[in-house]
Enzyme design. Structure first.
Site, PDB file in Angstrom:
ATOM      1  N   ARG A 214     140.490 -66.946  71.306  1.00  0.00           N
ATOM      2  CA  ARG A 214     141.324 -67.402  72.413  1.00  0.00           C
ATOM      3  C   ARG A 214     140.482 -68.221  73.400  1.00  0.00           C
ATOM      4  NH1 ARG A 214     144.442 -62.286  71.398  1.00  0.00           N
ATOM      5  NH2 ARG A 214     142.939 -60.972  72.484  1.00  0.00           N
ATOM      6  N   PHE A 230     153.199 -66.842  65.180  1.00  0.00           N
ATOM      7  CA  PHE A 230     152.887 -65.412  65.094  1.00  0.00           C
ATOM      8  C   PHE A 230     152.242 -64.975  66.421  1.00  0.00           C
ATOM      9  CE2 PHE A 230     152.369 -67.444  60.954  1.00  0.00           C
ATOM     10  CZ  PHE A 230     153.258 -66.733  60.156  1.00  0.00           C
ATOM     11  N   ASP A 251     157.539 -66.035  67.246  1.00  0.00           N
ATOM     12  CA  ASP A 251     157.335 -64.739  66.597  1.00  0.00           C
ATOM     13  C   ASP A 251     158.690 -64.251  66.117  1.00  0.00           C
ATOM     14  OD1 ASP A 251     154.848 -62.435  66.826  1.00  0.00           O
ATOM     15  OD2 ASP A 251     156.846 -61.717  66.264  1.00  0.00           O
ATOM     16  N   ALA A 281     158.502 -67.890  61.137  1.00  0.00           N
ATOM     17  CA  ALA A 281     157.492 -68.950  61.242  1.00  0.00           C
ATOM     18  C   ALA A 281     157.688 -70.022  60.175  1.00  0.00           C
ATOM     19  CB  ALA A 281     156.097 -68.349  61.121  1.00  0.00           C
ATOM     20  N   CYS A 338     143.607 -61.996  58.547  1.00  0.00           N
ATOM     21  CA  CYS A 338     143.054 -60.685  58.913  1.00  0.00           C
ATOM     22  C   CYS A 338     143.199 -59.702  57.748  1.00  0.00           C
ATOM     23  CB  CYS A 338     143.714 -60.141  60.175  1.00  0.00           C
ATOM     24  SG  CYS A 338     145.479 -59.896  60.032  1.00  0.00           S
TER      25      CYS A 338
HETATM   26  N1  SAH Z   1     148.295 -63.838  67.436  1.00  0.00           N
HETATM   27  C1  SAH Z   1     148.631 -62.553  67.961  1.00  0.00           C
HETATM   28  C2  SAH Z   1     148.659 -61.466  66.906  1.00  0.00           C
HETATM   29  C3  SAH Z   1     149.573 -61.757  65.752  1.00  0.00           C
HETATM   30  S1  SAH Z   1     150.116 -60.332  64.920  1.00  0.00           S
HETATM   31  C4  SAH Z   1     147.695 -62.191  69.110  1.00  0.00           C
HETATM   32  O1  SAH Z   1     146.676 -62.866  69.320  1.00  0.00           O
HETATM   33  O2  SAH Z   1     147.967 -61.212  69.800  1.00  0.00           O
HETATM   34  C5  SAH Z   1     151.300 -60.960  63.843  1.00  0.00           C
HETATM   35  C6  SAH Z   1     152.652 -61.249  64.457  1.00  0.00           C
HETATM   36  O3  SAH Z   1     153.409 -61.952  63.486  1.00  0.00           O
HETATM   37  C7  SAH Z   1     153.491 -60.029  64.819  1.00  0.00           C
HETATM   38  O4  SAH Z   1     153.811 -60.077  66.192  1.00  0.00           O
HETATM   39  C8  SAH Z   1     154.768 -60.145  63.970  1.00  0.00           C
HETATM   40  O5  SAH Z   1     155.936 -59.794  64.690  1.00  0.00           O
HETATM   41  C9  SAH Z   1     154.786 -61.616  63.620  1.00  0.00           C
HETATM   42  N2  SAH Z   1     155.435 -61.975  62.357  1.00  0.00           N
HETATM   43  C10 SAH Z   1     155.384 -61.336  61.163  1.00  0.00           C
HETATM   44  N3  SAH Z   1     156.032 -62.040  60.208  1.00  0.00           N
HETATM   45  C11 SAH Z   1     156.516 -63.160  60.821  1.00  0.00           C
HETATM   46  C12 SAH Z   1     157.258 -64.289  60.377  1.00  0.00           C
HETATM   47  N4  SAH Z   1     157.644 -64.413  59.097  1.00  0.00           N
HETATM   48  N5  SAH Z   1     157.551 -65.245  61.273  1.00  0.00           N
HETATM   49  C13 SAH Z   1     157.155 -65.152  62.559  1.00  0.00           C
HETATM   50  N6  SAH Z   1     156.449 -64.104  63.032  1.00  0.00           N
HETATM   51  C14 SAH Z   1     156.130 -63.118  62.180  1.00  0.00           C
END
Ligand code: SAH
Length: 394
Positions: A214, A230, A251, A281, A338
């Site tokens: 970040r 996401f 998200d 997404a 991850c």
């Molecule tokens: N980037 C974030 C962490 C991401 S965790 C941070 O820095 O805090 C992954 C996220 O992806 C979750 O919030 C989940 O709700 C979302 N997610 C999972 N599948 C998804 C999809 N198909 N489209 C959009 N979001 C999705």
């Protein structure tokens, strides 16, 4: 007397090289009739002592916390936790005025396989991933105020979702020390504010492991049109808002985008540069034009197990191809994996194949990993789970 695990002939090499896992296939015999989570001592086939750890009936038979003969009592764990604390002070993570959220214990990375402890201000959120640590959770929780020099005043145990299901431990989340409605507290990271709800949120409430990414993002978001895919609670979005032309957070969870909105507001008030979209997404990327010149892709782990590896790699390829294809010329892609079972090489290959398929000219600016409070144990390469690439798309 602790249980004893004697390895098959020739199977002691990995333990001698300090790898903290003993796989069930390496086990010759087990004595003392241990139940899941009991302490066990590990011996070579010739009877030489090798290590002490927690026993489990699964594919990992012993998770080692000491390569010495040891009595794993309160003093032993006090010392381990104090070492974890000292490391974070020395690494410049604990004790900062602008950052109150950080990880105190990162499993194997801190010689405590199966234990995670995250710090949110004065609250520690603890997750046991093994029966071994769950059995001693009260002891661990009781030590946290002391080893943090009084910083921690409450400890929340959030092991319901992390303990092995087969162990039938019937855990329930709750405070082991203190705890009066602190959830929903505002924490700071590099001076930015975030509302974190460890009781309801994902993982322990916040994706602490992306702190360095970040910061890096904020160095490149100036004047750019940023798409945070996401986005969860808007970690990347908040940093980008410090200088971007606009920031869009996507998200699939509406609860997540609501929190992202709230966190942007907490730092920037009602700022029209930010918008969020609760949608998938892949369909968002497919439907959009070349509207953005900085895209962040931080999806959840596509593969939780080795069996899902191929499918996961396909997922990374598809996702990255879409983003690269839709990037404005001169744009930057911050892309992450991850998944522990996806190696750095696998991830790089997936992203590079995706880039090649789009025909765009792509350069690597950075290859990133985990921040120092998620240390990688060099004897346990598996603890390096977070991989990132920052790419320039011509
Ligand atoms: N980037 C974030 C962490 C991401 S965790 C941070 O820095 O805090 C992954 C996220 O992806 C979750 O919030 C989940 O709700 C979302 N997610 C999972 N599948 C998804 C999809 N198909 N489209 C959009 N979001 C999705």
């Amino acid at each position: 007397m602790p249980a004893t695990v004697t390895l098959k002939k020739g199977k002691e090499q990995s333990v001698r090289r300090f790898h903290p896992w003993v796989f069930s296939g390496a086990v010759g015999s087990v004595r003392g009739n241990p139940t899941e989570g009991d302490v066990a001592e590990v011996y070579a086939s010739d009877g030489t002592f090798l290590a002490t750890g927690h026993w489990a009936p699964g594919s990992i038979a012993v998770r080692i916390f000491s390569f010495e003969k040891t009595n794993p009592d309160r003093d032993f764990f006090r010392k381990r936790l104090a070492e974890a604390m000292q490391y974070r002070v020395r690494a410049g993570i604990a004790g900062r005025l602008d950052t109150s959220v950080w990880r105190l214990v990162h499993g194997e990375g801190d010689g405590l396989p199966g234990l995670v402890v995250d710090i949110y201000g004065n609250v520690a959120v603890m997750q046991a991933h093994t029966a071994g640590f769950w059995h001693i959770r009260e002891m661990i929780a009781g030590l946290l105020p002391e080893v943090t020099g009084g910083l921690v005043t409450a400890v929340y145990d959030k092991s319901e979702g992390t303990l092995p299901f087969m162990a039938k431990l019937n855990p329930s989340n709750g405070y082991l020390v203190g705890g009066n409605g602190e959830a929903g507290t505002v924490v700071t990271e590099n001076g930015f504010k975030f509302r974190v709800d460890w009781e309801k949120g994902q993982k322990t409430g916040f994706f602490i492991d992306q702190r360095d990414s970040r910061s890096l993002l904020a160095r490149y978001s100036n004047g750019r049109r940023v798409l945070n895919m996401f986005g969860y609670t808007g970690g990347f979005s908040v940093y980008a808002m410090s200088n971007a032309a606009l920031v869009h957070t996507v998200d699939s969870s509406a609860a997540a985008t609501a929190l992202a909105d709230e966190n942007v507001k907490l730092n920037f008030g009602d700022d029209l540069r930010h918008r969020s979209f609760a949608t998938d997404a892949f369909s968002f990327l497919s439907g959009m034009e070349r509207e953005y010149d900085l895209i962040i892709l931080d999806p959840p782990a596509f593969a939780k197990h080795q069996t899902a590896l191929n499918q996961a790699l396909q997922g990374y390829r598809r996702l990255n191809a879409l983003a690269i294809q839709k990037m404005r010329p001169g744009g930057l892609l911050f892309t992450y994996s991850c998944s522990q079972v996806v190696s750095r090489d696998d991830f790089r290959r997936s992203v590079f194949v995706a880039a090649a398929n789009t025909g765009r000219n792509v350069r690597i600016l950075y290859q990133t990993g985990q921040p120092a409070d998620h240390p990688v144990n060099i004897y346990h390469p598996e603890s390096e789970y977070l991989k990132g690439l920052v790419l320039y798309i011509e």
